[in-house]
Design a protein around this motif. Sequence first.
Motif, short mmCIF file in Angstrom:
data_model
loop_
_atom_site.label_atom_id
_atom_site.label_comp_id
_atom_site.label_asym_id
_atom_site.label_seq_id
_atom_site.Cartn_x
_atom_site.Cartn_y
_atom_site.Cartn_z
N LEU A 1 0.84 -1.20 0.00
CA LEU A 1 0.00 0.00 0.00
C LEU A 1 0.87 1.24 0.00
N VAL B 1 -10.18 1.65 1.48
CA VAL B 1 -9.06 1.83 0.57
C VAL B 1 -9.62 2.09 -0.79
N GLU C 1 -9.07 3.00 -3.87
CA GLU C 1 -7.99 3.24 -4.84
C GLU C 1 -8.45 4.14 -5.96
#
Lengths: 148, 656
Positions: free
Chosen positions: A46, B601, B603
Amino acid sequence: MEQIQRKLAEYTASLYNEKILDEQFIQLQQLQDESNPDFVVEVVSLFFEDSERLLNELAKALNQTNVDFKKLDAHVHQLKGSSSSIGAQRVQRVCISFRNYCDDRNVEGCLKCLQQVKIEYTLVKNKLETLFKLEKQFVDAGGSFPVV
Amino acid sequence: MVSMSGDVATCKSEATVVTDHFPVGLRVLVVDDDVVCLRIIEQMLRRCNYSVTTCTQAMVALNLLREKRGTFDIVLSDVHMPDMDGFKLLELVGLEMDLPVIMMSGDGRTNLVMRGVQHGACDYLIKPIRDEELKNIWQHVVRKRYNSSKEPECSGSLDDNDRYKRGSDDAECASSVIEGADGVLKPQKKKREAKEEEDTEMENDDPSTTKKPRVVWSVELHQQFVSAVNQLGIDKAVPKRILELMNVPGLTRENVASHLQDMQKFRLYLKRLSGVVQQQGGLPSTFCGPIEQNSELGSLGRFDIQALAASGQIPPETLTALHAELLGRSTSNLVLPAVEQQNLLQASLQQAKCIPVDQVMAYGQPLLKCPPSISNSKHLSQAILSAEDVHSRFGSQRAKNICLGPSSNPIGLAALNSNMLMAMMQQQQWQKQQQMELQHRQSGPPEVNHSINVQPSCLVLPTQLPGNFQVGDSPASISRSGSLSKSSVIDYGVLSPQSNNSSGVVQVLDRELKPECGLNRLPSGGSLSRSCSINADNSVGLQLHNSSSAFGSSKQLPALIPNHLGSSVPYYINSSQVLDQGHMRNPGVGKCASIPSRFAVDESDSPMCNFNTAKICLEETKVKQEPNMNVMENAKVGPAIFQKFQPGDLMSVFSD
């Protein structure tokens, strides 16, 4: 097997010695457990993704005729945050100077820092990838890490 | 475990369980745009045996909090976030949900920490965060709870609210420990199909723990309430005395207390909304068009009113009447044709704050005749569901512009209702504080002053007001509320116009995260329930590996399950537990194990960006009546409206 183990240990130690990584990385490793066996790799990946994105943003921002220092600072701040979270100490340090240059609105200084950050980032990336490789070898050879 | 039937709340057992295992299963919402930090903190929290949900965007977090009230105990938020300032989020959360919020930042400069305190953060952590620091965050939850429970009104309000209950009535969760932190007023999100009683519909309530029938505050009842309050005087208007004066058989002190609190919160909330709008701190220009003072009050209050209306406790008739009074007309004059009403309601849901009251008047149609169903939360939900349609119908203008143009902008019935209610409350305050407000209006940002001035004189019981905002023992509660109005509401209001995206939000969510959980636990807006798709499979994928390989891990959180698997099983619940108990992961079992980390998350920026604009106003409407009703306190808004409209008969009741 012992050889691998030793190699791993030495390598890990060197990372800390050279300040490439700091105690925060140890915390990360401690967070890994049975239910999250790949936690460290996951987080580090990440980090790689995020950092590369940020570095691009930084380059772009500095490329403008009118540099938006606020935006620049925001990106650096984030990079600083994530690098500190995983323990990428050197990257974090450069970010701090970077921010100072942003505050001073010093484009030259910022560009320099950007270069430096890229270097440090690449360094930590390579080191970590090597570390993971070694760890994998270790595990494949039957080794295991003590679970906290 | 809270039952899903509508009967007796079993909060007691819930509380017991909680106590035994607390703080295991503490439900934490983490908001941070830095995915690395987010993942790490999530893991740390899981190790503390907390139930974690993550978000990368403040707006999304707010949505979550609004949609699923009562499903989080504490919020951790980063200070620097792209879509919203962390402090704003902090204020909003404190204001609307009354949850403890902990700020995080890599920047530990004193001034920032100070800001955190001023905005009501119960703590400020400096990154990188160590897990020891996270272990004790439960103390903030408990502390808040204790502070809230000191309020005698607390339990009272509970009888009108329910937390988890979807279709059930009441919830006498006075003892609900975990939930206590969520605040005192939590009007039900959905429910209320049965709500359409006329007038004074009060069932005799059963004693204590049994289900408390909900009181519908009809126009008459509310008038009685108001007269009683005025008679007593703001300072002395305590529920007990109000109850005595009202002399309504069957009405309990709790009912009165709850209603009182509703009013208080609403006023305060409105105040902040309008105050913030005035400030225009971080308000994107697209959102904040020319906001007229007089209109703000009405429009801002609308959503809260909607919430109130949605809860069914203040029937449309009452709100209508209030509004009518505000506009200086008799109620019979203000009725919208049924057709319009639905449209308006939908529109109002999307619309932003700025609905000039005078434009509302322009409708000049009697409101009273609005079909009760309109204000039904169900309809609100439907409206929300069709928000997209409405949105498209009204064009982009609606989406972006806060300030509605003249007459071309339909105004939701609820908006009108809210205006009325607001105005009514305003009137009360204005009578008392007009001087002060005028004074302050001249000066600069009056928020702080107002807050201070207002509190003693406002309808709100002094003890309650701070309770809403006070995090822990923040001595800066007053100033905080001032600052609150500055910044928090801006976003709140901003959210409003974008509300059409609620379905959009959902859809995005669906795209992003395969909604594997077919269980829609979300109480109200059906569309929102889809956000259960937050059961991100993406992250689940990753986690699944872990869970499948790590069963029976030592970190079992069995205790949590019963707690949270109440009627309104929060989506995000126990993701960690779900992991640990692999079988739980099976979708459709209700506990949509959401793996917020992946959801968080985010993205790809684009789809999630919608969240930024996906305003929560829709949720707000379904949500509890938390917003405070301090609009009156805001000098800028109050006097303006006051001057604009002649107090109607109802209003005159308030004048002493």
